[in-house]
Design a protein around this motif. Structure first.
Motif, mmCIF file in Angstrom:
data_model
loop_
_atom_site.group_PDB
_atom_site.id
_atom_site.type_symbol
_atom_site.label_atom_id
_atom_site.label_comp_id
_atom_site.label_asym_id
_atom_site.label_seq_id
_atom_site.Cartn_x
_atom_site.Cartn_y
_atom_site.Cartn_z
ATOM 1 N N ALA A 126 -34.349 -59.631 47.211
ATOM 2 C CA ALA A 126 -33.256 -60.233 46.204
ATOM 3 C C ALA A 126 -32.181 -59.526 46.240
ATOM 4 N N GLU A 127 -31.893 -58.589 47.118
ATOM 5 C CA GLU A 127 -30.281 -58.530 47.350
ATOM 6 C C GLU A 127 -29.100 -59.245 48.255
ATOM 7 N N ARG A 129 -30.764 -62.030 48.125
ATOM 8 C CA ARG A 129 -30.381 -63.421 47.631
ATOM 9 C C ARG A 129 -29.241 -63.716 46.540
ATOM 10 N N GLY A 130 -29.256 -62.516 46.452
ATOM 11 C CA GLY A 130 -27.686 -62.582 45.212
ATOM 12 C C GLY A 130 -27.055 -62.904 46.325
ATOM 13 N N VAL A 131 -26.376 -62.168 47.512
ATOM 14 C CA VAL A 131 -25.282 -62.208 48.050
ATOM 15 C C VAL A 131 -25.508 -63.388 48.455
ATOM 16 N N ALA A 133 -26.514 -66.060 46.267
ATOM 17 C CA ALA A 133 -26.057 -66.551 45.278
ATOM 18 C C ALA A 133 -24.456 -66.728 44.826
ATOM 19 N N ASN A 134 -23.847 -65.693 45.281
ATOM 20 C CA ASN A 134 -22.701 -65.343 45.267
ATOM 21 C C ASN A 134 -21.998 -66.285 46.219
ATOM 22 N N THR A 137 -21.540 -69.839 45.188
ATOM 23 C CA THR A 137 -20.442 -70.096 44.108
ATOM 24 C C THR A 137 -19.290 -69.999 44.117
ATOM 25 N N ARG A 138 -18.618 -69.482 45.641
ATOM 26 C CA ARG A 138 -17.705 -69.880 45.815
ATOM 27 C C ARG A 138 -17.544 -70.620 47.003
ATOM 28 N N LYS B 61 -12.367 -66.093 42.336
ATOM 29 C CA LYS B 61 -12.942 -66.932 43.135
ATOM 30 C C LYS B 61 -14.169 -66.847 42.493
ATOM 31 N N ILE B 62 -14.826 -65.516 42.597
ATOM 32 C CA ILE B 62 -15.593 -65.313 42.160
ATOM 33 C C ILE B 62 -15.613 -65.637 41.264
ATOM 34 N N THR B 64 -15.013 -67.731 38.945
ATOM 35 C CA THR B 64 -15.823 -69.271 38.412
ATOM 36 C C THR B 64 -17.318 -68.838 38.321
ATOM 37 N N VAL B 380 -24.193 -56.602 43.559
ATOM 38 C CA VAL B 380 -23.401 -57.818 42.517
ATOM 39 C C VAL B 380 -24.248 -59.368 42.005
ATOM 40 N N ILE B 381 -23.136 -60.059 41.258
ATOM 41 C CA ILE B 381 -23.119 -60.984 40.485
ATOM 42 C C ILE B 381 -24.598 -61.722 40.239
ATOM 43 N N GLY B 382 -24.847 -62.570 42.086
ATOM 44 C CA GLY B 382 -26.217 -63.113 42.385
ATOM 45 C C GLY B 382 -27.856 -61.865 41.583
ATOM 46 N N THR B 383 -27.371 -60.629 42.110
ATOM 47 C CA THR B 383 -28.534 -60.179 42.787
ATOM 48 C C THR B 383 -29.069 -60.552 40.810
ATOM 49 N N ASN B 384 -28.342 -60.540 39.868
ATOM 50 C CA ASN B 384 -28.776 -60.626 38.600
ATOM 51 C C ASN B 384 -29.922 -62.255 38.564
ATOM 52 N N PRO B 386 -32.513 -63.884 40.600
ATOM 53 C CA PRO B 386 -33.738 -63.610 41.100
ATOM 54 C C PRO B 386 -34.329 -62.280 39.974
#
Ligand SMILES: Cc1cc2nc3c(=O)[nH]c(=O)nc-3n(C[C@H](O)[C@H](O)[C@H](O)COP(=O)(O)OP(=O)(O)OC[C@H]3O[C@@H](n4cnc5c(N)ncnc54)[C@H](O)[C@@H]3O)c2cc1C
Ligand SMILES: NC(=O)c1ccc[n+]([C@@H]2O[C@H](COP(=O)([O-])OP(=O)(O)OC[C@H]3O[C@@H](n4cnc5c(N)ncnc54)[C@H](OP(=O)(O)O)[C@@H]3O)[C@@H](O)[C@H]2O)c1
Lengths: 142, 472
Positions: A126-127, A129-131, A133-134, A137-138, B61-62, B64, B380-384, B386
């Motif tokens: 999950a961690e 995946r989060g990275v 996903a970030n 975004t960038r 940037k993040i 956005t 981080v933001i993306g972890t939220n 999943p």
């Protein structure tokens, strides 16, 4: 990431059993709660062993009377315990190297939870995946 | 009576408009199995939680990521209610009357303490407060930090600690490239801070910060990064761990730290000292009730049976000057009235996103959690994403089984009437867009990316609603 982050969304209950209890009772606990292992604790202290499905099956293969035996005859010991502050990565490496799948977590002389290797792998995934996903975004914005 | 297909949409209340809330709303509104409507309640006038009030003002940037959140907000079936605080303006019983389910995504609203003497001295602050202040969070915008001090200690070496140290080291030109409110730019531009100490209790291989954030420290215009060779070198246990881990990013982190240590400082105006294997033992009174110095204990690493490396004191101590202290040792969740809380982890008691009774461990019908209030303040933001998806799957599964609240008035208009009857002046998503546009326009006028409003009153004025509830 720390072990506490994995425990936080696992519920508050840990399943324990006395070393003198019958394996039969342990099987009932495993089945009723849909879990793979119970922590063996003598008189409410720290873990003295772990009893997992695997321990029971392995023993059953050579001893059909396993269910009537006491937990301490079948359990795995000594047991390795972790702390909520442990880094997930380090613990995962130890579990892989030492081939155990359940880690009781202890703090201030008290059992505060248990994590499985599956929980830790899932949290790590999950961690990642989060990275990812970030990063997405960038990239989308550049 | 729980929700069943044919009843009209499953009505979901989401409390908290941060990343977890928006990722969950997206997952709820994008699926086609169950028709869903979402009302999102946020205690601030504005959405996006820590993306607006946590993420550093020079990390544009993040931010956005909010464009994706705005798309979710535009989806049919979504409504935003800002300036509505759960526990003050709305209670659990209200939600039970009008919704089938509630999802709490309230984040971690407070900070952890170090538990050492002197922590309460003047000029000793939680990083949470400073972060909120430089990001224009209305709860913190009136605070004052004594930036006339020349030495600052930041405790912890997570990404938040790095943010705080970096912000303290920005030049005036670099400050103008951020989206900070003006009061923060003014105060930071007048800062006399020269030496910033970042204090890690373990070694370089255990530092919680990530590589891009470390690299950035080396790119500051007016600050040198200073690391001693001794502290950059790995001890035996870390070396073994690094080898066993076979983790390229970790190896790179350790290498970057060694590179900083090998470099002679360029003689820039400010110095950012990155320290390892030291724990604060006490903050020392300067004689006038303020912090003047900090006593540090030196540590060695110890490996436990589980393989984790932790810090152990060697008994050696040293004292460093510190006129201002920020503890950045983690955030912490706060309990909400009527909602089960796990005090040990500082989260709403839950099993994989379903709220559970803290005593019995039984599932509590209708209540769910996601984000930092579910798993604690990490990721981080993306972890939220999943994380929210997991909770939404549970919500939909329970809805399909009819295991929801049975609201007496599950209608759209009811909550609006309720809030009005209580005199709660709420903001809509359109209101937020107006605030957003005004901030961007102010930025354009000042050749900056954005200029955030400095407080709630300015926002109400921007909305032409001076009568807006000023209390918070
Ligand atoms: C200082 C800092 C910097 C960060 N920088 C980055 C970064 O650069 N990149 C990155 O990927 N991640 C970063 N993170 C991590 C990221 O911000 C979090 O992972 C994420 O914001 C957590 O999301 P959340 O929705 O759980 O909580 P939050 O973002 O905290 O959102 C919670 C929301 O709930 C609202 N709320 C609280 N209580 C109530 C109530 N009673 N009623 C109604 N509403 C309520 C709050 O006002 C808030 O808007 C940073 C975190 C911090 C602390
Ligand atoms: N740019 C970004 O992507 C960004 C920016 C900001 C935040 N975030 C994310 O947000 C989350 C929260 O960040 P965070 O920095 O608050 O938390 P964090 O990453 O957990 O870091 C906390 C730091 O405090 C230290 N610490 C804890 N207790 C301490 C004590 N008693 N004494 C001394 N040191 C202590 C920890 O050391 P130990 O490791 O030894 O416990 C660690 O270095 C993280 O997941 C982070 O990655 C991301």
């Amino acid at each position: 990431m720390k072990v506490s982050a994995v425990l936080a969304s696992k519920g508050n209950r840990t399943f324990t059993i006395e070393p003198g209890a019958l394996v039969e009772a342990a099987v009932a606990t495993l089945a009723a709660n849909n879990i793979g292992a119970v922590i063996v604790v003598a008189g409410g202290g720290l873990p003295t062993g772990m009893l997992s499905e695997r321990d029971i099956i392995r023993k059953l293969a050579s001893d059909p009377s396993t269910l009537e035996r006491t937990v301490d005859e079948v359990m795995t010991f000594p047991v390795i315990c972790g702390s909520p502050d442990d880094d997930v990565e380090s613990v995962l490496r130890t579990m892989t190297a030492e081939r155990f799948r359940h880690l009781p977590v202890v703090e201030g002389g008290e059992i505060v939870g248990m994590v499985t290797i599956g929980d830790l792998v899932k949290a790590q995934l999950a961690e990642l995946r989060g990275v990812a996903a970030n990063l997405e975004t960038r990239l989308l914005e550049s | 009576m729980g929700w069943k297909a044919g009843d009209g949409p499953l009505r979901v209340a989401i409390v908290g408009a941060g990343p977890a809330g928006f990722y969950a709303a997206e997952a709820l509104l994008k699926q086609a199995d169950v028709p869903v409507s979402v009302d999102m309640f946020e205690r601030l006038l504005t959405p996006y939680g820590l993306v607006r009030h946590g993420v550093a003002p020079d990390h544009l940037k993040i931010k956005t990521v909010t464009r994706a959140f705005a798309q979710t907000a535009a989806a049919p079936g979504f409504r935003f209610f800002g300036n509505v605080e759960f526990g003050r303006d709305l209670l659990l019983a209200d939600l039970q009357k009008h919704y089938h389910q509630v999802l709490f995504t309230v984040g971690a609203q407070t900070d952890r303490h170090m538990g050492i003497p002197g922590e309460g001295l003047a000029r000793s602050h939680p990083a949470t407060a400073f972060v909120g202040w430089y990001n224009g969070h209305p709860d913190y915008c009136d605070l004052e930090f004594d930036l006339q001090q020349e030495t600052v200690a930041v405790v912890g070496v997570g990404n938040v600690a790095i943010d705080v140290a970096r912000i303290l080291c920005l030049s005036h030109e670099e400050l103008l490239e951020t989206d900070m409110p003006e009061y923060a730019i003014d105060a930071l531009s007048r800062s006399r801070v020269r030496d910033v100490y970042l204090l890690g209790r373990r070694g370089p291989a255990q530092a919680a910060f990530t590589n891009p954030e470390l690299k950035e420290l080396g790119e500051l215009a007016t600050a040198d990064v200073i690391i001693s060779k001794d502290e950059a070198a790995l001890d035996e246990l870390s070396r073994e761990e690094l080898e066993a881990a076979n983790d390229r990013m970790l190896a790179r982190k350790v290498e970057m730290i060694a590179e900083f240590a090998a470099h002679a400082p360029a003689g820039r105006e400010k110095r950012l000292h990155l320290r390892f294997l030291v724990s604060p033992l006490a903050l020392v009174d300067d004689g006038a009730g303020g912090v003047g110095a900090m006593t540090l204990g030196r540590n060695v690493l110890h490996r436990s049976a589980s393989g984790a490396l932790s810090a152990e004191s060697t008994g050696e101590t040293e004292t460093i000057p510190a006129g201002l202290v920020f503890r950045s040792v983690g955030y912490r969740g706060m309990p909400l009235p009527g909602v089960p809380f796990n005090n040990r982890w500082g989260v709403i008691s839950n099993r994989r996103g379903r709220a559970i009774d803290t005593e019995t461990d039984e599932t509590v019908t209708g209540e769910y959690v996601a984000g930092w209030i579910k798993r604690g303040p990490s990721g981080v933001i993306g972890t939220n994403k999943p994380d929210a998806v997991e909770t939404v799957a549970a919500m939909l599964e329970d809805a399909a089984a009819g295991a929801t609240w049975g609201p007496s008035a599950p209608v759209e208009t009811a909550v609006v009437a309720l809030l009005r009857s209580r005199g709660v002046e709420f903001t809509s998503f359109d209101d937020w867009c107006a605030i957003d546009n005004a901030e961007l326009a102010a930025g354009q006028a000042a050749s900056r990316p954005r200029v955030k409003f400095g407080n709630k009153d300015e926002m109400w004025r921007c909305l032409g609603r001076e009568g807006g509830r000023a209390a918070g």
